[in-house]
Design an enzyme around this catalytic site. Structure first.
Site, PDB file in Angstrom:
ATOM      1  N   GLY A   1       0.820  -1.201   0.000  1.00 19.21           N
ATOM      2  CA  GLY A   1       0.000   0.000   0.000  1.00 19.21           C
ATOM      3  C   GLY A   1       0.851   1.246   0.000  1.00 19.21           C
ATOM      4  O   GLY A   1       2.084   1.180   0.121  1.00 19.21           O
ATOM      5  N   PRO A   2       0.241   2.399  -0.146  1.00 16.25           N
ATOM      6  CA  PRO A   2       0.988   3.657  -0.179  1.00 16.25           C
ATOM      7  C   PRO A   2       1.634   3.965   1.164  1.00 16.25           C
ATOM      8  O   PRO A   2       1.296   3.357   2.185  1.00 16.25           O
ATOM      9  CB  PRO A   2      -0.086   4.691  -0.536  1.00 16.25           C
ATOM     10  CG  PRO A   2      -1.380   4.055  -0.155  1.00 16.25           C
ATOM     11  CD  PRO A   2      -1.211   2.595  -0.327  1.00 16.25           C
ATOM     12  N   PRO A   3       2.569   4.927   1.191  1.00 11.63           N
ATOM     13  CA  PRO A   3       3.251   5.272   2.455  1.00 11.63           C
ATOM     14  C   PRO A   3       2.289   5.836   3.489  1.00 11.63           C
ATOM     15  O   PRO A   3       1.310   6.504   3.162  1.00 11.63           O
ATOM     16  CB  PRO A   3       4.266   6.342   2.014  1.00 11.63           C
ATOM     17  CG  PRO A   3       4.415   6.179   0.542  1.00 11.63           C
ATOM     18  CD  PRO A   3       3.098   5.678   0.042  1.00 11.63           C
ATOM     19  N   GLY A   4       2.574   5.555   4.750  1.00  9.14           N
ATOM     20  CA  GLY A   4       1.849   6.182   5.851  1.00  9.14           C
ATOM     21  C   GLY A   4       0.527   5.552   6.225  1.00  9.14           C
ATOM     22  O   GLY A   4      -0.242   6.149   6.975  1.00  9.14           O
ATOM     23  N   VAL A   5       0.236   4.335   5.718  1.00 11.14           N
ATOM     24  CA  VAL A   5      -1.060   3.726   6.035  1.00 11.14           C
ATOM     25  C   VAL A   5      -0.956   2.713   7.173  1.00 11.14           C
ATOM     26  O   VAL A   5      -1.939   2.051   7.499  1.00 11.14           O
ATOM     27  CB  VAL A   5      -1.676   3.050   4.782  1.00 11.14           C
ATOM     28  CG1 VAL A   5      -2.027   4.080   3.739  1.00 11.14           C
ATOM     29  CG2 VAL A   5      -0.742   1.999   4.200  1.00 11.14           C
TER      30      VAL A   5
ATOM     31  N   LYS B   1       1.611   0.138   7.544  1.00 13.23           N
ATOM     32  CA  LYS B   1       2.130  -1.195   7.213  1.00 13.23           C
ATOM     33  C   LYS B   1       3.180  -1.650   8.222  1.00 13.23           C
ATOM     34  O   LYS B   1       3.164  -2.793   8.684  1.00 13.23           O
ATOM     35  CB  LYS B   1       2.730  -1.190   5.801  1.00 13.23           C
ATOM     36  CG  LYS B   1       1.772  -0.817   4.702  1.00 13.23           C
ATOM     37  CD  LYS B   1       2.378  -0.983   3.332  1.00 13.23           C
ATOM     38  CE  LYS B   1       3.601  -0.137   3.118  1.00 13.23           C
ATOM     39  NZ  LYS B   1       3.338   1.301   3.160  1.00 13.23           N
ATOM     40  N   THR B   2       4.114  -0.759   8.543  1.00  5.34           N
ATOM     41  CA  THR B   2       5.196  -1.135   9.456  1.00  5.34           C
ATOM     42  C   THR B   2       4.705  -1.236  10.894  1.00  5.34           C
ATOM     43  O   THR B   2       5.037  -2.184  11.618  1.00  5.34           O
ATOM     44  CB  THR B   2       6.341  -0.112   9.364  1.00  5.34           C
ATOM     45  OG1 THR B   2       6.784  -0.027   8.004  1.00  5.34           O
ATOM     46  CG2 THR B   2       7.506  -0.529  10.240  1.00  5.34           C
TER      47      THR B   2
ATOM     48  N   SER C   1      -8.551   3.695 -16.852  1.00  6.97           N
ATOM     49  CA  SER C   1      -9.894   3.709 -16.264  1.00  6.97           C
ATOM     50  C   SER C   1     -10.709   4.949 -16.599  1.00  6.97           C
ATOM     51  O   SER C   1     -11.857   5.053 -16.205  1.00  6.97           O
ATOM     52  CB  SER C   1      -9.814   3.546 -14.747  1.00  6.97           C
ATOM     53  OG  SER C   1      -9.069   4.598 -14.190  1.00  6.97           O
TER      54      SER C   1
ATOM     55  N   LYS D   1     -11.678   5.504  -5.254  1.00  6.05           N
ATOM     56  CA  LYS D   1     -12.458   6.304  -6.212  1.00  6.05           C
ATOM     57  C   LYS D   1     -13.862   6.599  -5.679  1.00  6.05           C
ATOM     58  O   LYS D   1     -14.365   7.722  -5.809  1.00  6.05           O
ATOM     59  CB  LYS D   1     -12.548   5.554  -7.544  1.00  6.05           C
ATOM     60  CG  LYS D   1     -11.210   5.451  -8.280  1.00  6.05           C
ATOM     61  CD  LYS D   1     -11.332   4.614  -9.540  1.00  6.05           C
ATOM     62  CE  LYS D   1      -9.998   4.502 -10.260  1.00  6.05           C
ATOM     63  NZ  LYS D   1     -10.076   3.671 -11.464  1.00  6.05           N
TER      64      LYS D   1
END
Length: 790
Positions: A348-352, A354-355, A671, A714
């Site tokens: 996923g994108p940074p800052g969500v 994950k770590t 899309s 979206k």
């Protein structure tokens, strides 16, 4: 007083008045001057050469101040003369009289400028004191010179005696010789002697440290040998203490039999080896690593499923799928007793989160947590370790992490696995295959250890921003879990329940000092950040709290209430505008839905018709894929001209211009296909597009609508912008499960398979008759007639 005396040049030494020196002479002119003078009055003048390399210096190559000296005695040997010289006084050369067979010059004796003052007395006393200090620090001085300095001397004599033994450059000696003012000469000599004392002190300090290290090492060796001798005499232990210690650690390690046998052989080899053998250090380091690994140490999973759910909810808001997967793992482990560790990959994108979720997993499982960042690693040895034959060899990062954890079943996070590089030193991602394959990681081999280590009990967790850069063979071993990013509501809850508390503690503040209103948090989230995660949101909160902390530190005690109205006072003007739908239905403009790394967004697509020759103009920083979507949309409309009640040759006299606003922002992806097609169809048929309809989907030349990604982001963006109807490909119906319920209840979804279905929904009325469309095309051409072409 003037006199004519022989002048003898000297290369790099200076004879001071009131001092004795022994010099060796070999140049013909010098020998002639000495012999002639020795047979007469024995008086000569010694003058320093400006360039020591000259063998036969001319008068211009000499300084004009020298020393009038007396030749005490002289000894000839092998074409050279050794002479004892006594300096008498300073002389200044007035003019040279002759240069053959040796130099003769008219000279004038220089008188010292001296006055008997307390300052002169103080300088002489200080000079004698510093001279003694230099001797005590180890400066070598001839005994006779030392006695002369310690005797009663005039200030001038003392200055010359000390100057003669200083370690100076020829130019510095010449400057002292030329100085006739005794006070200035004493000051210069004191300064030069102080410099030499500092150097002597440094030399003594360095020598002392070196000697101390040498003595310490020798003492340790001697004590060790004595200890061995005493132990042997007492008969308490046949082996040395180090060998016994290693054997004790080997018994406690409880490693597999074959590995234990290898370790035992290494210990035996070490015990028979001289401790000064360089190889002994390598074997000792190897044994330390081998024996310190947790071969039989496990963390017990004592936490229940309910307790694990509670811990995960305490640490993170949302992320339901990830939490569910961890609870499933716990349930299976509880029933089966043992389970091969799953290889989870959070993408996923940074800052969500994950770590940070990795730490929560370890806490929920009551296991140790180890994190290794793989970003930028290009050397395979970083994963598998170096061969023991290399100096400074170490195990790879996986074995190092296991040792640091101290247990055989930690939660092991491999961070940024998508950023592992490849170069001439090997492919680190290939080295990860064995470690991350549940079917073979029970036999993981590190190049340094040269024995297998069982990693099957380790729960590996990896993180990545994208999957594309992970090699397929490695990706196949991973259980991918996507982090789609947070909705505005989720960000609000995270900020209120987690970030506020964390940042207030970090800034030394409390609720008694500062309070954020809900509207302020939502305003910051919406207008100051645009991201999938919450890092920028946390930075904005920290920025406000820093300003509050400053006010508190200055002594202002009133409570600060951050509201929507005063947020701009803390953070400045808003950084992002709130994108919303148009106020009226427009012809030639549709609303698409886009995915970005910062989450979802809406996209306006504008189409204009102009007289021309059938050209398709594309602007708005479109990528290659989006340009192809525009071409596919145009081809579909041309192919469906009859169905759309268009003249089949409409394109021959019209240019179609497709523009996507915010031209500074690159845009790409398939899309937007149905949104582009709708905008072109609207412009050609003169039917407005419903402003409340947002759409996303890829289009084919036959008009089929294909599945796309990023549905959750979206839809959230569409809801935030105020859209009410969402057109999605039929195959994307399954993705609505991930969309928050509060978003779903406010929107109407229409799932389509063909472009005709999209136009039925998006256009505000049914298609007009062909004659009306042709009239519209005729009006466009006559309003802006094309220039005639010859």
């Amino acid at each position: 007083m003037e006199k004519i005396v022989p002048i003898i040049p000297i290369r790099d030494g200076i004879i001071f008045p009131n001092t004795d020196s022994v010099l060796t002479f070999g140049r013909p002119k010098s020998l002639a001057a000495l012999e002639s003078s020795f047979s007469q009055e024995r008086i000569v003048g010694f003058v320093l050469q400006k360039n020591a390399k000259l063998n036969d210096p001319a008068p211009s190559d000499l300084y004009n101040v020298g020393t009038l000296s007396h030749i005490e005695r002289m000894i000839k040997s092998d074409g050279e003369i050794n002479a004892q010289i006594k300096g008498l006084s300073r002389i200044k050369i007035l003019e040279f009289m002759d240069d053959s067979p040796y130099l003769m010059a008219k000279v004038e004796e220089l008188e010292d400028e001296i006055s008997d003052t307390p300052e002169i007395k103080a300088l002489t006393n200080h000079l004698v004191s510093e001279f003694k200090r230099a001797i005590n620090l180890g400066k070598f001085v001839d005994f006779l010179v030392f006695m002369n300095v310690m005797s009663e001397n005039t200030p001038s004599q003392l200055a010359d005696l000390v100057a003669s033994v200083l370690d100076l450059k020829p130019s510095e000696r010449q400057a002292l010789l030329e100085e006739v003012a005794v006070k200035k000469r004493l000051e210069k000599i004191v300064e030069l002697l102080s410099r030499e004392i500092k150097i002597l002190e440094l030399e003594k300090k360095i020598a002392s440290k070196t000697q101390e290290r040498f003595e310490k090492g020798a003492r340790e060796v001697m004590l060790r040998e004595r200890l061995k001798t005493i132990e042997k005499e007492l008969g308490e232990n046949d082996e040395d203490s180090e060998t016994k210690e290693l054997m004790d650690k080997l018994k406690k390690a409880k490693m597999p039999e074959d590995i234990e046998e290898k370790a035992r052989k290494e210990i035996t080899k070490l015990s028979q080896m001289n401790q000064f053998n360089p190889e002994a250090g390598y074997i000792r380091n190897y044994l330390d690593w081998l024996l310190d690994l947790p071969w039989s140490i496990f963390s017990k999973n004592t936490v229940g499923i309910k307790q694990a759910e509670k811990i995960l909810d305490e640490d993170h808001y949302g992320l339901e799928k990830i939490k569910e997967r961890i609870v499933e793992y716990l349930a299976v482990h509880k029933l089966s007793g043992k389970m091969k560790g799953p290889i989870l990959c959070f993408v996923g994108p940074p800052g969500v989160g994950k770590t940070s979720i990795g730490k929560s997993i370890a806490r929920a499982l009551s296991r140790k947590f180890v994190k290794v960042s793989l970003g930028g690693i290009r050397d395979e040895a970083e994963i598998r370790g170096h061969r023991r034959t290399y100096v400074g060899a170490l195990p790879g990062r996986i074995i190092q992490g296991i040792k640091d954890a101290g247990t055989k079943n930690p939660v092991f996070m491999l961070d940024e696995i998508d950023k592992v590089g490849t170069d001439f030193r090997g492919d680190p991602s290939s080295a990860l295959l064995e470690a991350l394959d549940p079917e073979q990681n029970n036999q993981f081999s590190d190049h340094y250890l040269e024995v297998r280590f069982d990693l099957s009990d380790v729960m590996f967790v990896t993180t990545a921003n994208v999957l594309d850069t992970i090699p397929p063979a490695l990706r196949d071993r991973l259980e991918v879990i996507h982090f789609a990013g947070y909705t505005q509501e989720e960000k609000f809850r995270i900020a209120k329940d987690f970030l506020m508390k964390k940042q207030m503690e970090a800034h030394g503040l409390s609720i008694a000092r500062v309070v954020f209103s809900d509207d302020a948090i939502r305003f910051i989230t919406d207008r100051y950040t645009r991201e999938a995660g919450v890092r920028a949101l946390e930075r904005q909160i920290a920025s406000i709290l820093r300003k509050v902390a400053k006010r508190v530190a200055e002594g202002k005690r009133e409570k600060v209430v951050v509201t929507k109205k005063n947020v701009t006072k803390f953070l400045g003007p808003v950084k992002f505008s709130s994108t919303s739908v148009e106020k009226n239905d427009e012809v030639g403009m549709s609303t698409g839905l886009a995915w970005t790394e910062a989450g979802g967004d809406i996209l306006f697509i504008e189409v204009a018709l102009m007289p021309g020759k059938g050209n398709l103009l594309l602007t708005g920083q479109l990528g290659d894929v989006m340009k192809e979507s525009c071409q596919a949309a145009m081809s579909y409309i041309r192919a469906r001209a009859k169905a759309l009640n268009l003249n089949e040759k409409f394109y021959q006299k019209l240019d179609v211009h497709v523009h996507v606003p915010e031209g500074a922002v690159p845009k790409d992806g398939p899309s937007a296909g149905i949104a582009i097609t709708t905008a072109i169809a609207s412009a050609l048929t003169r039917i407005a597009v419903n402003r409340k309809v947002g759409m996303t989907g890829e289009i084919t030349l036959r008009g089929r609508v294909l599945e796309i990604g990023g549905v959750k982001e979206k839809i959230i963006a569409a809801h935030r912008a105020g859209l009410k109807i969402i057109v999605l490909p039929k195959d994307n119906k399954k993705d609505l499960e991930d969309v928050p319920k509060e978003v779903l209840k406010d929107l109407k979804f229409i799932f389509v398979e063909h472009m005709d279905e999209v136009l039925d929904v998006a256009l505000t009325k049914t298609l007009p008759a062909r004659s009306e469309i042709q009239m519209h095309t005729h009006q466009v051409l006559h309003a802006n007639p094309p220039e005639p072409v010859d």
